[in-house]
Design a protein around this motif. Structure first.
Motif, PDB file in Angstrom:
ATOM      1  N   THR A 215       0.841  -1.200   0.000  1.00 35.90           N
ATOM      2  CA  THR A 215       0.000   0.000   0.000  1.00 35.90           C
ATOM      3  C   THR A 215       0.872   1.245   0.000  1.00 35.90           C
ATOM      4  N   PHE A 216       0.383   2.281  -0.680  1.00 35.11           N
ATOM      5  CA  PHE A 216       1.048   3.586  -0.729  1.00 35.11           C
ATOM      6  C   PHE A 216      -0.077   4.618  -0.673  1.00 35.11           C
ATOM      7  N   GLU A 217      -0.312   5.132   0.509  1.00 35.74           N
ATOM      8  CA  GLU A 217      -1.467   6.000   0.736  1.00 35.74           C
ATOM      9  C   GLU A 217      -1.011   7.426   1.038  1.00 35.74           C
ATOM     10  N   GLU A 218      -1.573   8.381   0.302  1.00 38.92           N
ATOM     11  CA  GLU A 218      -1.296   9.792   0.560  1.00 38.92           C
ATOM     12  C   GLU A 218      -2.296  10.306   1.587  1.00 38.92           C
ATOM     13  N   THR A 219      -1.779  10.778   2.720  1.00 33.09           N
ATOM     14  CA  THR A 219      -2.663  11.269   3.772  1.00 33.09           C
ATOM     15  C   THR A 219      -1.991  12.462   4.466  1.00 33.09           C
ATOM     16  N   GLU A 220      -2.432  12.775   5.671  1.00 36.71           N
ATOM     17  CA  GLU A 220      -1.868  13.909   6.410  1.00 36.71           C
ATOM     18  C   GLU A 220      -1.584  13.514   7.846  1.00 36.71           C
ATOM     19  N   THR A 221      -0.637  14.229   8.453  1.00 38.60           N
ATOM     20  CA  THR A 221      -0.391  14.071   9.882  1.00 38.60           C
ATOM     21  C   THR A 221      -1.475  14.804  10.658  1.00 38.60           C
ATOM     22  N   ASN A 222      -1.469  14.642  11.970  1.00 37.32           N
ATOM     23  CA  ASN A 222      -2.479  15.306  12.799  1.00 37.32           C
ATOM     24  C   ASN A 222      -2.405  16.823  12.709  1.00 37.32           C
ATOM     25  N   ASP A 223      -1.211  17.347  12.394  1.00 40.08           N
ATOM     26  CA  ASP A 223      -1.066  18.796  12.280  1.00 40.08           C
ATOM     27  C   ASP A 223      -1.148  19.281  10.827  1.00 40.08           C
ATOM     28  N   GLY A 224      -1.670  18.423   9.950  1.00 37.68           N
ATOM     29  CA  GLY A 224      -1.976  18.859   8.583  1.00 37.68           C
ATOM     30  C   GLY A 224      -0.847  18.775   7.577  1.00 37.68           C
ATOM     31  N   LYS A 225       0.269  18.137   7.935  1.00 38.53           N
ATOM     32  CA  LYS A 225       1.382  17.997   6.991  1.00 38.53           C
ATOM     33  C   LYS A 225       1.211  16.744   6.131  1.00 38.53           C
ATOM     34  N   GLU A 226       1.753  16.796   4.906  1.00 39.37           N
ATOM     35  CA  GLU A 226       1.636  15.660   4.002  1.00 39.37           C
ATOM     36  C   GLU A 226       2.340  14.435   4.578  1.00 39.37           C
ATOM     37  N   LEU A 227       1.680  13.287   4.417  1.00 36.82           N
ATOM     38  CA  LEU A 227       2.211  12.045   4.958  1.00 36.82           C
ATOM     39  C   LEU A 227       1.968  10.908   3.962  1.00 36.82           C
ATOM     40  N   ALA A 228       2.988  10.121   3.702  1.00 36.26           N
ATOM     41  CA  ALA A 228       2.845   8.923   2.872  1.00 36.26           C
ATOM     42  C   ALA A 228       2.883   7.709   3.789  1.00 36.26           C
ATOM     43  N   ARG A 229       1.804   6.934   3.778  1.00 31.99           N
ATOM     44  CA  ARG A 229       1.746   5.689   4.558  1.00 31.99           C
ATOM     45  C   ARG A 229       2.108   4.534   3.627  1.00 31.99           C
ATOM     46  N   ILE A 230       3.210   3.879   3.909  1.00 29.40           N
ATOM     47  CA  ILE A 230       3.734   2.839   3.021  1.00 29.40           C
ATOM     48  C   ILE A 230       3.850   1.524   3.768  1.00 29.40           C
ATOM     49  N   SER A 231       3.300   0.471   3.169  1.00 32.88           N
ATOM     50  CA  SER A 231       3.454  -0.867   3.704  1.00 32.88           C
ATOM     51  C   SER A 231       4.225  -1.704   2.682  1.00 32.88           C
ATOM     52  N   ALA A 232       5.356  -2.256   3.101  1.00 31.35           N
ATOM     53  CA  ALA A 232       6.228  -2.994   2.185  1.00 31.35           C
ATOM     54  C   ALA A 232       6.455  -4.413   2.676  1.00 31.35           C
ATOM     55  N   VAL A 233       6.487  -5.334   1.723  1.00 32.09           N
ATOM     56  CA  VAL A 233       6.819  -6.725   2.025  1.00 32.09           C
ATOM     57  C   VAL A 233       8.202  -7.024   1.465  1.00 32.09           C
ATOM     58  N   ILE A 234       9.058  -7.562   2.304  1.00 33.29           N
ATOM     59  CA  ILE A 234      10.384  -8.011   1.877  1.00 33.29           C
ATOM     60  C   ILE A 234      10.330  -9.520   1.716  1.00 33.29           C
ATOM     61  N   TYR A 235      10.480  -9.991   0.492  1.00 32.50           N
ATOM     62  CA  TYR A 235      10.472 -11.424   0.237  1.00 32.50           C
ATOM     63  C   TYR A 235      11.905 -11.955   0.260  1.00 32.50           C
TER      64      TYR A 235
END
Length: 298
Positions: A215-235
């Motif tokens: 997953t690569f989700e564009e969102t914000e921190t609690n104080d309104g700053k840009e945040l990328a939430r990334i979930s990565a699998v290492i095989y």
């Protein structure tokens, strides 16, 4: 007159191809480590100015004897570079030995595309060694131009770029002027994570892993700053490799995540929340289905 063209960079593993493309484009497109076989895919870097556009292509180091299907796929990217180049850059590491029978040398000998022969790492070798290699290569191939550079320090890179511009044919703008590559941010964050694995781990581990961004989700921190939430699998390709990657009490994977997150934040220009998971996919390097899933069919 507007000039444009495709300039492909080939050479052996660890010759400095990624460092050179990054220096030419002015952006960090390809991962760079001191270990060979770092680049696994063909990566495009685009340099656009009002009167020209250069589409550089960084390729994996050519492996004379491929041990896995993955390495065969990597070699296929190099082979494809011979099909669409307007200018070919052949990067030579003067610290290594070369022969007329080298497969890349043989391919270059049969090529009609303008060839620039480039001796890299000048700051690490004696001038006599470079002169010796130059005499040899002139017998084997027919370079249009010969250059000596240090891609790491930038020595000679400016002169090389000017020569590339001069060699370009007249042509259109192939990509939008603000586009730097044909790859997505997901691809580059996966490469950053793999880069950190190459830096942190040793022996077979770095060459046995592949990264998948779940997953690569564009969102914000609690104080309104840009945040990328990334979930990565290492095989990993062996059961025994998983505990090594994780480390005692999770110490190694924690260090990896911290370093990768910092690099991702530098690259993306925003905060990153990174989750990493380790899974086992035995012998994925010889599995056509999984190689396709990991993007080796491009």
């Amino acid at each position: 007159m507007h000039k444009s063209g495709f300039v492909n960079i080939i050479g052996r593993p660890n010759a400095g191809k990624s460092t050179l493309m990054n220096a030419l484009v002015g952006e960090r497109m390809s991962i760079i480590t001191a270990k060979p076989q770092t680049t696994r895919h063909r990566i495009i870097g685009i340099l656009t100015e009002p009167d020209y556009q250069i589409v550089f292509s960084d390729t994996p180091g050519y492996i004379e004897e491929a041990s896995y299907k993955m390495q065969e796929k990597m070699n296929s990217y190099v082979n494809s570079a011979f099909e669409d180049a307007d200018v070919m850059l052949y990067l030579v590491d003067p610290q290594e030995e070369y022969t007329e029978e080298d497969l890349l040398v043989s391919k270059l000998r049969r090529m009609d595309t303008p060839l620039f022969l480039i001796f890299n790492k000048l700051d690490l070798v004696d001038e006599n060694r470079v002169n010796q290699l130059e005499r040899q290569f002139k017998k084997w191939v027919k370079p249009q131009r010969i250059f000596g550079i240090s891609a790491q320090s930038g020595l000679g890179v400016g002169d090389l770029l000017e020569a590339i511009k001069s060699a370009l044919p007249e042509g259109p703008v192939y990509y939008p002027e603000d586009q730097l590559t044909d790859r997505s941010e997901r691809f580059f964050v996966a490469e950053i994570l793999r880069e950190q694995i190459l830096e942190q781990y040793h022996q077979e581990i770095p060459y046995s892993v592949e990264i998948e961004i779940e997953t690569f989700e564009e969102t914000e921190t609690n104080d309104g700053k840009e945040l990328a939430r990334i979930s990565a699998v290492i095989y990993v390709s062996r059961k025994t490799q998983k505990p090594i990657l994780i480390g005692k009490g999770g110490s190694s994977i924690k260090k990896l995540g911290t370093n990768a997150r910092k690099r991702m934040e530098e690259f993306l220009g925003r905060r990153v929340f990174l989750e990493t998971h380790v899974k086992i996919r035995e012998d994925w390097r010889d599995d056509e289905q999984w190689l396709k899933r990991f993007g080796y069919d491009r």
